[in-house]
Motif scaffolding. Structure first.
Motif, mmCIF file in Angstrom:
data_model
loop_
_atom_site.group_PDB
_atom_site.id
_atom_site.type_symbol
_atom_site.label_atom_id
_atom_site.label_comp_id
_atom_site.label_asym_id
_atom_site.label_seq_id
_atom_site.Cartn_x
_atom_site.Cartn_y
_atom_site.Cartn_z
ATOM 1 N N SER A 89 -10.752 3.672 -7.215
ATOM 2 C CA SER A 89 -10.044 2.875 -6.212
ATOM 3 C C SER A 89 -10.415 1.413 -6.389
ATOM 4 N N ALA A 149 -2.836 -1.875 -5.458
ATOM 5 C CA ALA A 149 -1.644 -1.883 -4.602
ATOM 6 C C ALA A 149 -0.356 -2.005 -5.415
ATOM 7 N N THR A 177 -5.194 8.603 -16.268
ATOM 8 C CA THR A 177 -6.130 9.684 -15.969
ATOM 9 C C THR A 177 -6.510 10.431 -17.244
ATOM 10 N N LEU A 210 0.505 -0.194 3.034
ATOM 11 C CA LEU A 210 -0.258 0.733 2.210
ATOM 12 C C LEU A 210 -1.666 0.892 2.763
ATOM 13 N N GLY A 211 -2.103 2.127 2.918
ATOM 14 C CA GLY A 211 -3.462 2.396 3.366
ATOM 15 C C GLY A 211 -4.392 2.671 2.199
ATOM 16 N N GLY A 212 -5.540 3.233 2.529
ATOM 17 C CA GLY A 212 -6.518 3.565 1.498
ATOM 18 C C GLY A 212 -5.921 4.496 0.454
ATOM 19 N N ASN A 213 -6.321 4.313 -0.773
ATOM 20 C CA ASN A 213 -5.759 5.133 -1.851
ATOM 21 C C ASN A 213 -6.745 5.231 -3.005
ATOM 22 N N ARG A 214 -6.605 6.239 -3.800
ATOM 23 C CA ARG A 214 -7.417 6.433 -4.996
ATOM 24 C C ARG A 214 -6.670 7.378 -5.934
ATOM 25 N N TYR A 215 -7.086 7.390 -7.162
ATOM 26 C CA TYR A 215 -6.448 8.287 -8.137
ATOM 27 C C TYR A 215 -7.470 8.651 -9.204
ATOM 28 N N SER A 254 0.576 -0.793 -8.161
ATOM 29 C CA SER A 254 1.091 0.463 -8.718
ATOM 30 C C SER A 254 1.890 1.237 -7.671
ATOM 31 N N HIS A 255 1.552 1.065 -6.404
ATOM 32 C CA HIS A 255 2.283 1.730 -5.325
ATOM 33 C C HIS A 255 3.495 0.923 -4.877
ATOM 34 N N SER A 288 -12.329 9.839 -9.573
ATOM 35 C CA SER A 288 -11.406 9.214 -8.631
ATOM 36 C C SER A 288 -11.740 7.738 -8.532
#
Length: 295
Positions: free
Chosen positions: A41, A45, A59, A4-9, A47-48, A39
């Motif tokens: 971060s 991890a 959200t 997993l790389g960088g992520n945000r939501y 959650s993915h 957004s």
């Protein structure tokens, strides 16, 4: 193997209109019309990788905090103040969250009439704000504007460029120069910590863009970009870096000879696409590294 790389939501395009009742001159209302994005971060991890939502603040909750904070802050609040407060809330209240990005686009309204409650949209210009609140790197504030359409009907040339077998563009010693300015200016960390008059800074930045565009004789749009960036740094001592995007809004002289008419730089076709796109940054000599990406 993959990782997993960088992520945000977060929540995109939360439309918010706040009316500060009687907060203006002579008891007039004041409007803040915003498009807000959040957004988040951090330690997300699971959650993915496993589907666990144990660390995922919905959200929808982020959206609701936007509206609640507008009411809590009240009054005529600058978007930068709002962004810092909102980002700080998420980082401090959610343990897994170590960084929050808040964007605020503001649409202007002009008072109409004397009653104090009538307004008209103030053109296409959008005031922009992006705030990053990072638990380790601190707070970064980037202000700016977009969709500021400007034109010089003369005082611009374009010639002396390299030519190859695909070059059809004719050199010109007099042309229309038009663009839609997108400008973003990053404030020094110490200025953010000390406090900034955000509304005054925006007015000064907008004036610097307009005055420089009107006063600069150019041989390229690149030259205009550097002139505007330099002027913004001069006008805003609290700013250390400026980034600009200037699309070339082409205007082509129409050939009226088939109709027996001369056209001495009077009638033009306004081109839509494709267009040249000039982008670049202008930095103060002592500009600190941003620490985080500030897009």
């Amino acid at each position: 193997m993959v990782q997993l790389g960088g992520n945000r939501y977060g929540k995109a395009e939360v439309r918010l209109v706040h009316v500060a009742r009687g907060a203006g001159a002579s008891g007039a209302d004041l409007i803040r019309d915003w498009n807000v994005g959040t957004s988040l971060s951090g330690d997300l991890a699971d959650s993915h990788l496993t589907g666990s939502n144990a660390k995922v603040l919905p959200t929808d909750s982020q959206k609701n905090k936007v509206y609640a904070l507008a009411r809590e802050l009240g009054g005529d609040v600058a978007p930068e103040v709002f962004g810092v407060e909102l980002g700080s809330f998420f980082v401090s209240s959610q343990e897994p969250i170590t960084r929050a990005r808040v964007s605020v686009d503001e649409y202007g309204w002009t008072p109409v009439g004397a009653a104090g409650y009538s307004f008209a949209r103030a053109g296409d210009l959008v005031r922009t704000t992006v705030v990053h609140v990072d638990a380790a790197a601190g707070t970064t504030v980037v202000s700016g504007l977009k969709d500021l359409v400007v034109m010089n009907t003369t005082a611009s040339e374009f010639w002396g460029y390299p030519k190859d077998r695909y070059t059809t563009l004719a050199e010109t010693r007099d042309r229309i120069l038009a663009t839609s300015v997108t400008a973003a200016w990053r404030f020094r960390p110490e200025a953010v910590a000390a406090g900034v008059d955000w509304d005054a800074a925006f007015r000064a930045g907008k004036s610097a863009v307009l005055e420089t565009f009107a006063a600069t004789y150019t041989y390229s749009l690149q030259q205009m970009l550097y002139a505007i960036g330099s002027a913004l740094l001069d006008a805003l001592p609290a700013v250390c870096e400026v980034r600009l995007s200037l699309p070339n809004k082409h205007h082509y002289l129409v050939d009226l000879a088939p109709f027996g008419l001369a056209n001495d730089r009077e009638v033009y076709l306004a081109g839509d696409r494709p267009y040249g796109l000039i982008e670049g940054a202008v930095l103060a000599d002592d500009a600190p590294e941003p620490g985080i990406a500030w897009d």
